[in-house]
Design a protein around this motif. Structure first.
Motif, PDB file in Angstrom:
ATOM      1  N   LEU A 159       0.857  -1.205   0.000  1.00  0.00           N
ATOM      2  CA  LEU A 159       0.000   0.000   0.000  1.00  0.00           C
ATOM      3  C   LEU A 159       0.882   1.240   0.000  1.00  0.00           C
ATOM      4  CD1 LEU A 159      -2.470  -0.991   2.866  1.00  0.00           C
ATOM      5  CD2 LEU A 159      -2.945  -1.013   0.402  1.00  0.00           C
ATOM      6  N   ASP A 212       2.786  -6.033   2.595  1.00  0.00           N
ATOM      7  CA  ASP A 212       3.242  -5.088   3.621  1.00  0.00           C
ATOM      8  C   ASP A 212       3.728  -5.779   4.899  1.00  0.00           C
ATOM      9  OD1 ASP A 212       2.812  -2.355   2.578  1.00  0.00           O
ATOM     10  OD2 ASP A 212       0.730  -3.000   2.385  1.00  0.00           O
ATOM     11  N   ARG A 239      -4.173  -5.912   5.209  1.00  0.00           N
ATOM     12  CA  ARG A 239      -3.194  -6.243   6.232  1.00  0.00           C
ATOM     13  C   ARG A 239      -3.813  -6.953   7.435  1.00  0.00           C
ATOM     14  NH1 ARG A 239       1.190  -2.057   7.707  1.00  0.00           N
ATOM     15  NH2 ARG A 239       2.032  -4.067   8.347  1.00  0.00           N
ATOM     16  N   HIS A 263       0.593   7.230  10.135  1.00  0.00           N
ATOM     17  CA  HIS A 263       0.617   6.718  11.507  1.00  0.00           C
ATOM     18  C   HIS A 263       1.197   7.772  12.440  1.00  0.00           C
ATOM     19  CE1 HIS A 263       0.801   2.473   9.653  1.00  0.00           C
ATOM     20  NE2 HIS A 263      -0.289   2.486  10.382  1.00  0.00           N
ATOM     21  N   ILE A 319       6.766   2.829  -0.152  1.00  0.00           N
ATOM     22  CA  ILE A 319       5.441   2.329   0.273  1.00  0.00           C
ATOM     23  C   ILE A 319       5.151   2.784   1.714  1.00  0.00           C
ATOM     24  CG2 ILE A 319       5.140   0.428  -1.354  1.00  0.00           C
ATOM     25  CD1 ILE A 319       6.233  -1.485   0.797  1.00  0.00           C
ATOM     26  N   CYS A 323       8.697   1.052  11.532  1.00  0.00           N
ATOM     27  CA  CYS A 323       7.709   0.096  11.006  1.00  0.00           C
ATOM     28  C   CYS A 323       8.287  -1.308  10.826  1.00  0.00           C
ATOM     29  CB  CYS A 323       7.204   0.559   9.638  1.00  0.00           C
ATOM     30  SG  CYS A 323       6.980   2.315   9.495  1.00  0.00           S
TER      31      CYS A 323
HETATM   32  C1  CIR Z   1       0.923   0.492   4.901  1.00  0.00           C
HETATM   33  O1  CIR Z   1       0.367   1.377   4.250  1.00  0.00           O
HETATM   34  O2  CIR Z   1       0.352  -0.135   5.789  1.00  0.00           O
HETATM   35  C2  CIR Z   1       2.367   0.155   4.578  1.00  0.00           C
HETATM   36  N1  CIR Z   1       2.595   0.335   3.183  1.00  0.00           N
HETATM   37  C3  CIR Z   1       3.299   1.025   5.381  1.00  0.00           C
HETATM   38  C4  CIR Z   1       3.217   0.737   6.856  1.00  0.00           C
HETATM   39  C5  CIR Z   1       4.117   1.611   7.643  1.00  0.00           C
HETATM   40  N2  CIR Z   1       4.083   1.240   9.020  1.00  0.00           N
HETATM   41  C6  CIR Z   1       4.251   2.094  10.012  1.00  0.00           C
HETATM   42  O3  CIR Z   1       4.319   3.317   9.806  1.00  0.00           O
HETATM   43  N3  CIR Z   1       4.253   1.594  11.235  1.00  0.00           N
END
Ligand code: CIR
Length: 255
Positions: free
Chosen positions: A18, A60, A85, A163, A244, A250
């Motif tokens: 994503l 992801d 997810r 986030h 992404i 993350c």
């Molecule tokens: C998403 O959109 O869920 C992933 N592409 C990126 C997640 C990033 N995670 C985070 O900031 N903890």
């Protein structure tokens, strides 16, 4: 101090992750190398790293931070707001890994949604961002679980970021790296705020690890401000993950 870290190797499908960025698709081979360098940097900070295998059904899934909150008392399996997810949170190898470290595993339940990228730990207190991925019901359930274990939490309104930790990083000793909307948020007024300028906003996603701060490559002003505070800095290139919307925090669970 953190003793343990859990990461998941990116899958070949990472290019389908994503994204809201317009920076092209991540290149799997490069993402793999960057992940190896990330694990090496973590290892330098004195933690034990558990490496889980790739999950091709979940592009992801390398962003393990979102699927669990690891506290000093229990681990809480989240319920991701992103539908693609949601099932990442129940992957058996993650549960098994967490059970090695925790006697108590709690769960966020329907209709609550929460991704732990929206949760920032400051000692025994947890700030929970209400984002497009984390709803009030999810945050309420999380706070109830935290309180049951003698911890505490509070909600933080947010509008701009994916986030909470996209724009905030707690560096211990009351030092808080802040970007964008969080610079003026009343919840954070008593911290020693280190402001990140808009051109380096992605650099706000750093991680404090046992006296070190891991900083993404390519954000010299952020790096300089952190060095000026006396931290030992490790720099890791996360450019494939940035494509992404992912960053340093993350990519791991730290506890
Ligand atoms: C998403 O959109 O869920 C992933 N592409 C990126 C997640 C990033 N995670 C985070 O900031 N903890």
């Amino acid at each position: 101090m953190f003793k343990n870290v859990i990461v998941r190797v990116p899958s070949k499908t990472i290019s389908e992750g994503l994204t809201s960025a317009d920076e092209g698709k991540p290149i799997y081979e490069k993402a793999l190398v960057q992940h190896e360098n990330y694990v090496s940097a973590l290892t330098k900070t004195g933690v034990n790293v558990t490496v889980l295998g790739p999950e091709d059904d979940f592009p992801d899934s390398c962003f393990v931070e979102d699927v669990a909150l690891c506290t000093s008392k229990c681990a809480i399996i989240t319920r991701p707001g992103a539908l693609s997810r949601r099932k990442e949170a129940a992957l058996p190898d993650m549960l098994e890994a967490l059970q090695k470290f925790y006697d108590t595993i709690e769960y966020i339940e329907d209709p609550g949604t929460i991704e732990a990228g929206d949760i920032m730990m400051v000692g025994d207190h947890f700030y929970i961002g209400l984002s497009a991925r984390t709803n009030e019901e999810g945050a309420k359930q999380m706070i109830a679980i935290l309180e049951k274990h003698g911890l505490s939490g509070q909600m933080v309104e947010m509008k701009e970021m994916l986030h909470l930790k996209t724009g905030l990083a707690y560096l211990e000793n009351n030092n808080l790296l802040v970007a964008g909307e969080f610079k003026t948020a009343p919840e954070f007024k008593d911290f020693n705020k280190i402001e990140v300028e808009i051109s380096e906003a992605y650099g706000a996603n750093c991680i404090w690890m046992n006296g070190y701060v891991i900083v993404p490559e390519g954000y010299p002003n952020v790096q300089q401000k952190i060095e000026a505070l006396g931290y030992k800095v490790l720099v890791v290139d996360t450019s494939e993950y940035r494509k992404i919307d992912g960053g340093l925090s993350c990519l791991s669970l730290r506890f």
